[in-house]
Enzyme design. Structure first.
Site, short mmCIF file in Angstrom:
data_model
loop_
_atom_site.label_atom_id
_atom_site.label_comp_id
_atom_site.label_asym_id
_atom_site.label_seq_id
_atom_site.Cartn_x
_atom_site.Cartn_y
_atom_site.Cartn_z
N GLU A 60 -4.09 -4.04 9.61
CA GLU A 60 -4.78 -5.14 8.44
C GLU A 60 -6.19 -5.38 8.82
O GLU A 60 -7.06 -5.73 7.82
CB GLU A 60 -3.74 -6.52 8.55
CG GLU A 60 -2.39 -6.22 8.00
CD GLU A 60 -2.41 -5.71 6.43
OE1 GLU A 60 -3.52 -5.45 5.82
OE2 GLU A 60 -1.53 -5.20 6.10
N ASP A 99 7.45 -10.28 10.72
CA ASP A 99 6.69 -11.02 9.53
C ASP A 99 6.16 -12.23 10.08
O ASP A 99 4.97 -12.63 9.43
CB ASP A 99 7.63 -11.45 8.52
CG ASP A 99 7.97 -10.31 7.44
OD1 ASP A 99 7.43 -9.31 7.54
OD2 ASP A 99 8.70 -10.50 6.41
N GLU A 135 0.74 -1.32 0.03
CA GLU A 135 0.04 0.13 0.11
C GLU A 135 0.83 1.28 0.03
O GLU A 135 0.55 2.46 0.51
CB GLU A 135 -0.80 0.11 1.21
CG GLU A 135 -0.27 0.00 2.71
CD GLU A 135 0.04 -1.47 3.12
OE1 GLU A 135 0.28 -1.44 4.36
OE2 GLU A 135 0.07 -2.41 2.48
N TYR A 166 -5.48 -10.17 9.77
CA TYR A 166 -6.38 -9.69 8.71
C TYR A 166 -7.73 -10.12 8.99
O TYR A 166 -8.63 -9.38 9.05
CB TYR A 166 -5.84 -10.67 7.49
CG TYR A 166 -4.65 -10.06 7.00
CD1 TYR A 166 -4.38 -9.32 5.94
CD2 TYR A 166 -3.42 -10.14 7.41
CE1 TYR A 166 -3.27 -8.45 5.17
CE2 TYR A 166 -1.97 -9.77 7.03
CZ TYR A 166 -2.04 -8.99 5.73
OH TYR A 166 -0.96 -8.62 5.25
N HIS A 219 -6.01 0.90 2.63
CA HIS A 219 -4.94 1.19 3.58
C HIS A 219 -4.64 2.62 3.51
O HIS A 219 -3.75 3.07 4.32
CB HIS A 219 -3.74 0.47 3.17
CG HIS A 219 -3.47 -0.92 3.67
ND1 HIS A 219 -3.31 -1.01 5.22
CD2 HIS A 219 -3.27 -2.22 3.13
CE1 HIS A 219 -2.90 -2.31 5.40
NE2 HIS A 219 -2.93 -3.08 4.20
N HIS A 279 -8.46 -3.59 -1.14
CA HIS A 279 -7.64 -3.91 0.03
C HIS A 279 -6.66 -2.86 0.30
O HIS A 279 -6.31 -1.88 1.06
CB HIS A 279 -6.88 -5.21 0.21
CG HIS A 279 -6.14 -5.41 1.37
ND1 HIS A 279 -6.78 -5.88 2.35
CD2 HIS A 279 -4.89 -5.01 1.85
CE1 HIS A 279 -6.06 -6.07 3.47
NE2 HIS A 279 -4.65 -5.68 2.90
N GLU A 280 -5.55 -2.33 -1.05
CA GLU A 280 -4.62 -1.63 -0.83
C GLU A 280 -4.87 -0.06 -0.75
O GLU A 280 -4.44 0.86 -0.09
CB GLU A 280 -3.48 -1.90 -1.98
CG GLU A 280 -3.08 -3.28 -2.20
CD GLU A 280 -2.41 -3.82 -0.76
OE1 GLU A 280 -1.92 -3.26 0.08
OE2 GLU A 280 -2.42 -5.01 -0.69
#
Length: 648
Positions: free
Chosen positions: A355, A410, A308, A418, A336, A332-333
Site C-alpha cells: 500500500e 485487517d 485491485e 498507506y 497495484h 490507486h488500483e
C-alpha cells in the site's frame, strides 16, 4: 496524450448492445514469468507449509446456486514440493469438504484440524504416494461453500440498481479466499488459476482473469457456463468473481467498464481517464503485463473503495461523483498492478510494501494526468488523515513493519501502511532526486516481479541498487527509523499545497470567527478543497468537545446543501461534523447514507461517531444498524459488530 480509442465494435455500431462484452486479449508479454527460486516466509495467518508442498495452480468447476447461496463443485489443485512429501496442508474456513480424489479418481484421505474463528481449519490431504523429484501432481477437492461464507455476498434483486436479478460478488483480501476456495491462502504462495462457472442464463459472470468465453456457453436448461484463465501466478486473495445483471462498454482497446446496465453510461463517462492513466503508469515504471485493465462498478454494499483484482478492478459506486473528482481511486488500483499484484507482500506484517508503494505510485499517476497541484492537494489530505491515525493507534501499530500474530490482518489496514509508507518513499525521492529514485523503483518492480516481498528484502534491494554503500546517504535516509520505530522520523517534511491557503483562511473565518459560510468560494473549489474546509478543527480540540453552535451548523447546512451533498467523500466529512454535534438534520442524512451503501471507510467511522455520542447516538446507531446490517458485506459487519457489541 490520452488514448481514448473506440473498439472495432464501437466503430461499427456505436451502441451499447454491439459492445456488450470486451474483446478477448492476450497479455503483451509471456504469461509465465521466468522460473526463479522462492524463499518462502512463514505466514502466521495460514496453515500452509509451502516449503514442503505447495499449490501452483487452481482449476475451479463451480455452479452458483442463488437460492441456496452456495458455490459447489470441484477445485483441481496442481501441487509440487519436496521430494518425498506425502501430504499437503491447505486453508479452509466454513467449507463443506465432501471428498478428495487423485487425478485418476481414487479417493485420498483428508482431515480438518481444529476450527479457529479467524484462520479457519487446516485441511490436510494425504497424497497416497510421496512426491517424486520435480513432480507436479493433481488432486481434486469436491466441496461447497456455505451461505455465510465471509468472502461472498449474495444480493437479492432489491439490493441492486436494476432491481430485477440477484447478484454475487467476492472479496478475498486479506484471508477470506479460504471461505470459497480450498487452497493455500497466503499472499506469498502464488498460483495460476482457471475456472468454469455455471450460473443462471439471465446473469453474466466475470472474474479477475482472461475471459475465455465473454458471452458464456450453453450449460443445460436455463444455465450458461463461463470460462476464465489467469496465466500469471497471483496471490490467492486476488482471485475474484462476480455475477449479475452486468453490461460492458469499452473506453479504449484495453480498458473498459462493467456495471449494471442502468449505471453504465454514468460510470463510463466518469472513468474515461482510465486509458490515459494506464499510459502514464507504463511511462513511469514499465509495461502493464496483465493484458486488459477493466473496472467493475459493484452494487453499493461492496465494502472497500476498490480492490485491485488483476485485469478487473472491483470498485464502489461511491466514487462515481459525476465530475471525475474521485478517480484517484482508479489510479490507486491501477498502480497495484505493479505494487501488490506484481511485487507482493509475503505476509500481512509487510502490508506497507503493497500500500505505501501504491499510494506513492497513485500520486505520480495523478500528477501526470491532472498536474502537480492536484497531486499535492491529495498528498496533504493524506497527511492530515495520517496525523489522526497516528494519534489514535498504540505506538507499536504506527511502525511500517507490523507484528500481527494472533490478530486479524485487517487490523493492519490503516493509514500507517498507506500514507506513512508513501511518505517514506517521497522522502527517499526528495533526498536522492526524482530521476535517480524512478530508475531504482522501475528496477525494483522488474527485479522482484512475481516474488513474495518482505521488508528485509526491500532493504537489501534498495541498499544494493540505490544506496550502493554510501554511508552518508544511508544515514540521511533513516530507513530503519521509518520501518521499525513508531511515529514519523525527523527527516519527514509535510506536503504543502498553495491551493489550500484560501481554504484554510475561509475555514478559520467561519469556524473560529463566526463568518458566514462562503458559498461563492465553495462553488469554485474542487472536491479536495471542500474536504480540506470540512476537515478544519480548532487547535487543542478535545475528544467530544463541540466547536460549532447549532446556529452555525444550520447556516453551513443551508448555505452549502451539505446534508444533501452527492459527493460521498464530502458528505461523509460533513456527517462526521454534524453527528459529533448531535445535529438532527445530519442524523437524518446519515441514516439515508448508511442505508444506501456499505463501504467500510464510511460506515465504521460514522457508527463510531454515533456510538461515542452516548444517550443520543447509541439508540440511533442501533436502530440504523438493525436495518442496514443485512445490506452490508461481512467485511463491514465484522468491524461494526465489534464496535456495537452486536449479537443480533
Amino acid at each position: 496524450m490520452s488514448r481514448v480509442l473506440l473498439s472495432a465494435c464501437a466503430v461499427a455500431a456505436l451502441t451499447l448492445a454491439a459492445c456488450a462484452t470486451p474483446p478477448v486479449q492476450e497479455s503483451p508479454m509471456a504469461a509465465t514469468p521466468a522460473a526463479r527460486p522462492v524463499d518462502y516466509v512463514r505466514d502466521v495467518h495460514s496453515h500452509a507449509r509451502p516449503e514442503i508442498a505447495r499449490v501452483v495452480d487452481v482449476a475451479l468447476d463451480l455452479a452458483a446456486d442463488f437460492e441456496a447461496k452456495r458455490l459447489s463443485g470441484t477445485a483441481t489443485l496442481s501441487i509440487t514440493g519436496q521430494t518425498g512429501a506425502d501430504e499437503i496442508i491447505l486453508d479452509a474456513r466454513d467449507l463443506d469438504i465432501r471428498a478428495v480424489r487423485d487425478a485418476g479418481g481414487a479417493p485420498l484421505q483428508f482431515g480438518l484440524g481444529a476450527d479457529d474463528p479467524l484462520l479457519g481449519q487446516a485441511l490436510t490431504i494425504q497424497l497416497g504416494r510421496p512426491l517424486a523429484a520435480g513432480e507436479t501432481r493433481r488432486i481434486v477437492v469436491d466441496y461447497a461453500t456455505r451461505p455465510d461464507a465471509a468472502a461472498l455476498q449474495w444480493l437479492n434483486p432489491a439490493q441492486t440498481a436494476g432491481g430485477r436479478l440477484p447478484y454475487l460478488f467476492s472479496q478475498g483480501q486479506a484471508i477470506l479466499t479460504r471461505t470459497w476456495v480450498p487452497t493455500q491462502d497466503s499472499p506469498g504462495i502464488r498460483q495460476t488459476y482457471s475456472a468454469r462457472i455455471t450460473a443462471p442464463d439471465t446473469l453474466k459472470v466475470v472474474m479477475s482473469a482472461e475471459h475465455l468465453t465473454p458471452d458464456g456457453e450453453p450449460a443445460g436448461p436455463g444455465l450458461r457456463a463461463w470460462r476464465f484463465r489467469m496465466d500469471n501466478p497471483v496471490p490467492p486473495y486476488l482471485m475474484a468473481i462476480a455475477a449479475g445483471d452486468i453490461a460492458f462498454e469499452a473506453i479504449d482497446e484495453r480498458t473498459g467498464v462493467f456495471t449494471e446496465p442502468s449505471e453504465l453510461a454514468a460510470a463510463h463517462r466518469e472513468f474515461i481517464p482510465t486509458a490515459e492513466m494506464v499510459d502514464e503508469a507504463e511511462a513511469l515504471y514499465g509495461p502493464y503485463i496483465w493484458g486488459r485493465y477493466d473496472l467493475l462498478i459493484l452494487p453499493p454494499s461492496f465494502p472497500f473503495g476498490g480492490m485491485e483484482n488483476p485485469r478487473l478492478t472491483f470498485a464502489t459506486p461511491t466514487i462515481v461523483a459525476g465530475d471525475r473528482s474521485l478517480v484517484s481511486l482508479v489510479a490507486h488500483e491501477l498502480a497495484h498492478s505493479w505494487s501488490g499484484n506484481l511485487v507482493t507482500n509475503a505476509t500481512w506484517d509487510d502490508f506497507w510494501l503493497n500500500e505505501g508503494f501504491t499510494v506513492y505510485f497513485e500520486n505520480r499517476i495523478m500528477e501526470a494526468v491532472y498536474g502537480r497541484d492536484r497531486a499535492l492537494q491529495e498528498q496533504v489530505l493524506g497527511w492530515d488523515s495520517l496525523q489522526d491515525t497516528l494519534a489514535s493507534l498504540p505506538p507499536a501499530d504506527t511502525r511500517l513493519k507490523l507484528e500481527l500474530v494472533g490478530r486479524d490482518p485487517d487490523e493492519g489496514l490503516t493509514d500507517v501502511a498507506y500514507e506513512k509508507g508513501a511518505a517514506f518513499l517521497r522522502t527517499i525521492e526528495r533526498i536522492v532526486g526524482r530521476e535517480r529514485f524512478d530508475a531504482w523503483l522501475r528496477g525494483y518492480f522488474e527485479r522482484n516481479a512475481f516474488r513474495p516481498m518482505t521488508t528485509e528484502r526491500f532493504l537489501e534491494d534498495i541498499r544494493a541498487h540505490l544506496v550502493q554503500g554510501d554511508a552518508a546517504l544511508e544515514a540521511q535516509l533513516m530507513m530503519e527509523a521509518w520501518i521499525y520505530r513508531p511515529g514519523m522520523p525527523s527527516n519527514w517534511i509535510p506536503p504543502v499545497s498553495d491551493a489550500f491557503q484560501p481554504v484554510d483562511a475561509a475555514a478559520r473565518a467561519v469556524f473560529a470567527e463566526g463568518a458566514a459560510p462562503p458559498r461563492a468560494l465553495w462553488d469554485q473549489w474542487n472536491t479536495q478543497q471542500r474536504q480540506r474546509f470540512l476537515g478544519w478543527r480548532p487547535e487543542g480540540l478535545q475528544a467530544g468537545q463541540d466547536w460549532l453552535t447549532p446556529a452555525q451548523l444550520a447556516a453551513l447546512d443551508e448555505a452549502l446543501d451539505l446534508s444533501d451533498e452527492g459527493n460521498a467523500e464530502v458528505r461523509f466529512d460533513w456527517l462526521q461534523i454534524g453527528l459529533a454535534h448531535r445535529y438532527e438534520p445530519a442524523a437524518v442524512s446519515a441514516e439515508r447514507f448508511l442505508l444506501e451503501m456499505g463501504r467500510r471507510k464510511f460506515v465504521l467511522p460514522l457508527f463510531t461517531t454515533l456510538w461515542n455520542e452516548g444517550d443520543w447516538g447509541r439508540p440511533l446507531a442501533t436502530r440504523i444498524y438493525r436495518e442496514a446490517r443485512p445490506l452490508y458485506h461481512p467485511v463491514t459487519t465484522g468491524s461494526v459488530d465489534q464496535l456495537l457489541g452486536w449479537e443480533g
